[in-house]
Design a protein around this motif. Structure first.
Motif, PDB file in Angstrom:
ATOM      1  N   LEU A 118       0.845  -1.189   0.000  1.00 56.16           N
ATOM      2  CA  LEU A 118       0.000   0.000   0.000  1.00 56.16           C
ATOM      3  C   LEU A 118       0.880   1.237   0.000  1.00 56.16           C
ATOM      4  CD1 LEU A 118      -2.558  -1.116   2.753  1.00 56.16           C
ATOM      5  CD2 LEU A 118      -2.827  -1.282   0.281  1.00 56.16           C
ATOM      6  N   ALA A 119       0.561   2.168  -0.872  1.00 55.40           N
ATOM      7  CA  ALA A 119       1.366   3.387  -0.981  1.00 55.40           C
ATOM      8  C   ALA A 119       0.458   4.607  -0.919  1.00 55.40           C
ATOM      9  CB  ALA A 119       2.162   3.378  -2.276  1.00 55.40           C
ATOM     10  N   GLU A 120       0.572   5.370   0.174  1.00 52.56           N
ATOM     11  CA  GLU A 120      -0.236   6.576   0.344  1.00 52.56           C
ATOM     12  C   GLU A 120       0.466   7.780  -0.260  1.00 52.56           C
ATOM     13  OE1 GLU A 120      -0.596   4.451   4.499  1.00 52.56           O
ATOM     14  OE2 GLU A 120       0.981   4.864   3.047  1.00 52.56           O
ATOM     15  N   SER A 121      -0.339   8.744  -0.650  1.00 52.38           N
ATOM     16  CA  SER A 121       0.185  10.025  -1.115  1.00 52.38           C
ATOM     17  C   SER A 121      -0.895  11.076  -0.918  1.00 52.38           C
ATOM     18  CB  SER A 121       0.598   9.959  -2.588  1.00 52.38           C
ATOM     19  OG  SER A 121      -0.518   9.666  -3.404  1.00 52.38           O
ATOM     20  N   GLY A 122      -0.506  12.336  -1.068  1.00 52.15           N
ATOM     21  CA  GLY A 122      -1.476  13.422  -1.011  1.00 52.15           C
ATOM     22  C   GLY A 122      -1.456  14.233   0.257  1.00 52.15           C
ATOM     23  N   GLY A 123      -0.664  13.822   1.229  1.00 46.60           N
ATOM     24  CA  GLY A 123      -0.585  14.607   2.440  1.00 46.60           C
ATOM     25  C   GLY A 123       0.142  15.919   2.206  1.00 46.60           C
ATOM     26  N   GLY A 152      -9.412  24.233   4.782  1.00 47.65           N
ATOM     27  CA  GLY A 152      -9.016  23.796   3.450  1.00 47.65           C
ATOM     28  C   GLY A 152      -9.303  22.325   3.214  1.00 47.65           C
ATOM     29  N   SER A 153      -8.844  21.845   2.061  1.00 48.50           N
ATOM     30  CA  SER A 153      -9.115  20.468   1.649  1.00 48.50           C
ATOM     31  C   SER A 153      -7.849  19.771   1.174  1.00 48.50           C
ATOM     32  CB  SER A 153     -10.134  20.464   0.486  1.00 48.50           C
ATOM     33  OG  SER A 153     -11.356  21.005   0.879  1.00 48.50           O
ATOM     34  N   LEU A 154      -7.850  18.477   1.317  1.00 46.45           N
ATOM     35  CA  LEU A 154      -6.808  17.613   0.766  1.00 46.45           C
ATOM     36  C   LEU A 154      -7.466  16.326   0.303  1.00 46.45           C
ATOM     37  CD1 LEU A 154      -3.823  17.745   3.314  1.00 46.45           C
ATOM     38  CD2 LEU A 154      -3.811  18.625   0.975  1.00 46.45           C
ATOM     39  N   ARG A 155      -6.854  15.683  -0.671  1.00 46.76           N
ATOM     40  CA  ARG A 155      -7.299  14.352  -1.073  1.00 46.76           C
ATOM     41  C   ARG A 155      -6.135  13.382  -0.961  1.00 46.76           C
ATOM     42  NH1 ARG A 155      -9.683  11.821  -6.716  1.00 46.76           N
ATOM     43  NH2 ARG A 155      -7.501  12.036  -7.360  1.00 46.76           N
ATOM     44  N   LEU A 156      -6.304  12.396  -0.126  1.00 44.24           N
ATOM     45  CA  LEU A 156      -5.306  11.349   0.026  1.00 44.24           C
ATOM     46  C   LEU A 156      -5.615  10.201  -0.922  1.00 44.24           C
ATOM     47  CD1 LEU A 156      -5.018  11.143   3.920  1.00 44.24           C
ATOM     48  CD2 LEU A 156      -3.877  12.705   2.340  1.00 44.24           C
ATOM     49  N   SER A 157      -4.568   9.599  -1.416  1.00 43.20           N
ATOM     50  CA  SER A 157      -4.706   8.431  -2.294  1.00 43.20           C
ATOM     51  C   SER A 157      -3.899   7.280  -1.720  1.00 43.20           C
ATOM     52  CB  SER A 157      -4.188   8.754  -3.699  1.00 43.20           C
ATOM     53  OG  SER A 157      -4.897   9.808  -4.288  1.00 43.20           O
ATOM     54  N   CYS A 158      -4.354   6.086  -1.990  1.00 39.67           N
ATOM     55  CA  CYS A 158      -3.634   4.883  -1.563  1.00 39.67           C
ATOM     56  C   CYS A 158      -3.717   3.869  -2.698  1.00 39.67           C
ATOM     57  CB  CYS A 158      -4.243   4.325  -0.291  1.00 39.67           C
ATOM     58  SG  CYS A 158      -3.578   2.731   0.211  1.00 39.67           S
ATOM     59  N   GLU A 181      -8.700  -5.846  12.364  1.00 37.56           N
ATOM     60  CA  GLU A 181      -9.168  -6.599  11.194  1.00 37.56           C
ATOM     61  C   GLU A 181      -8.291  -6.321   9.963  1.00 37.56           C
ATOM     62  OE1 GLU A 181     -11.773  -8.377  13.437  1.00 37.56           O
ATOM     63  OE2 GLU A 181     -11.679  -8.803  11.294  1.00 37.56           O
ATOM     64  N   TYR A 182      -7.443  -5.347  10.060  1.00 30.78           N
ATOM     65  CA  TYR A 182      -6.622  -4.947   8.915  1.00 30.78           C
ATOM     66  C   TYR A 182      -5.254  -5.614   9.006  1.00 30.78           C
ATOM     67  CZ  TYR A 182     -10.207  -1.530   7.959  1.00 30.78           C
ATOM     68  OH  TYR A 182     -11.411  -0.934   7.659  1.00 30.78           O
ATOM     69  N   VAL A 183      -4.891  -6.269   7.932  1.00 29.50           N
ATOM     70  CA  VAL A 183      -3.664  -7.042   7.911  1.00 29.50           C
ATOM     71  C   VAL A 183      -2.521  -6.268   7.250  1.00 29.50           C
ATOM     72  CG1 VAL A 183      -2.592  -9.135   6.973  1.00 29.50           C
ATOM     73  CG2 VAL A 183      -4.924  -9.217   7.891  1.00 29.50           C
ATOM     74  N   HIS A 184      -2.853  -5.471   6.262  1.00 33.31           N
ATOM     75  CA  HIS A 184      -1.829  -4.763   5.490  1.00 33.31           C
ATOM     76  C   HIS A 184      -1.944  -3.276   5.726  1.00 33.31           C
ATOM     77  CE1 HIS A 184      -1.382  -8.606   3.446  1.00 33.31           C
ATOM     78  NE2 HIS A 184      -2.677  -8.600   3.204  1.00 33.31           N
ATOM     79  N   TRP A 185      -0.792  -2.637   5.910  1.00 35.48           N
ATOM     80  CA  TRP A 185      -0.749  -1.211   6.222  1.00 35.48           C
ATOM     81  C   TRP A 185       0.275  -0.504   5.344  1.00 35.48           C
ATOM     82  CZ3 TRP A 185      -3.778   1.104  10.020  1.00 35.48           C
ATOM     83  CH2 TRP A 185      -4.536   0.222  10.810  1.00 35.48           C
ATOM     84  N   GLY A 186      -0.058   0.747   5.024  1.00 35.73           N
ATOM     85  CA  GLY A 186       0.908   1.576   4.324  1.00 35.73           C
ATOM     86  C   GLY A 186       1.846   2.257   5.300  1.00 35.73           C
TER      87      GLY A 186
END
Length: 126
Positions: free
Chosen positions: A4-9, A16-22, A112-117
């Motif tokens: 998993l790869a997050e971006s957008g921070g 204001g607004s931001l959009r995060l992507s994973c 319940e979450y196994v995989h993390w970015g």
């Protein structure tokens, strides 16, 4: 192996607004529930939003603190989950983590979450 790869921070003013992507890679994205969690300095990790697997019509779930301001969505063609954050508040500042739930439901329980970015930093200034 799921990755998993997050971006957008970034840095944004309050209101204001931001959009995060994973971006999800490694297995069949459509079968996983996806969630966003956050952790501020000195605080425990907390649930933000989740979306169920595609077959479950992508049911969504939000923390009370973000309802009406944040929207989670997924694009199965791009193997990507998004977190649109509007009307950001100082208290929203944290490292935001994307996570994948093999059970598919996208619950609020981080167990319940196994995989993390690796996380993406969101900073909100006054």
């Amino acid at each position: 192996q799921v990755h998993l790869a997050e971006s957008g921070g970034g840095l944004v003013q309050a209101g204001g607004s931001l959009r995060l992507s994973c971006v999800f890679s490694g297995l069949s994205f459509g079968y996983f529930g996806m969630g966003w969690f956050r952790q501020a300095p000195g605080k425990e990790r907390e649930f933000v939003a989740a979306i169920g697997w595609s077959g479950g019509i992508g049911r969504t779930n939000y923390a009370d603190s973000v309802k009406g301001r944040f929207t989670i969505s997924r694009d199965n063609a791009k193997n990507t989950v998004y977190l649109q954050m509007n009307n950001l508040k100082i208290e929203d500042a944290a490292v935001y983590y994307c996570a994948a739930d093999p059970g598919g439901w996208g619950t609020s329980s981080d167990g319940e979450y196994v995989h993390w970015g690796q996380g993406t930093q969101v900073t909100v200034s006054s």
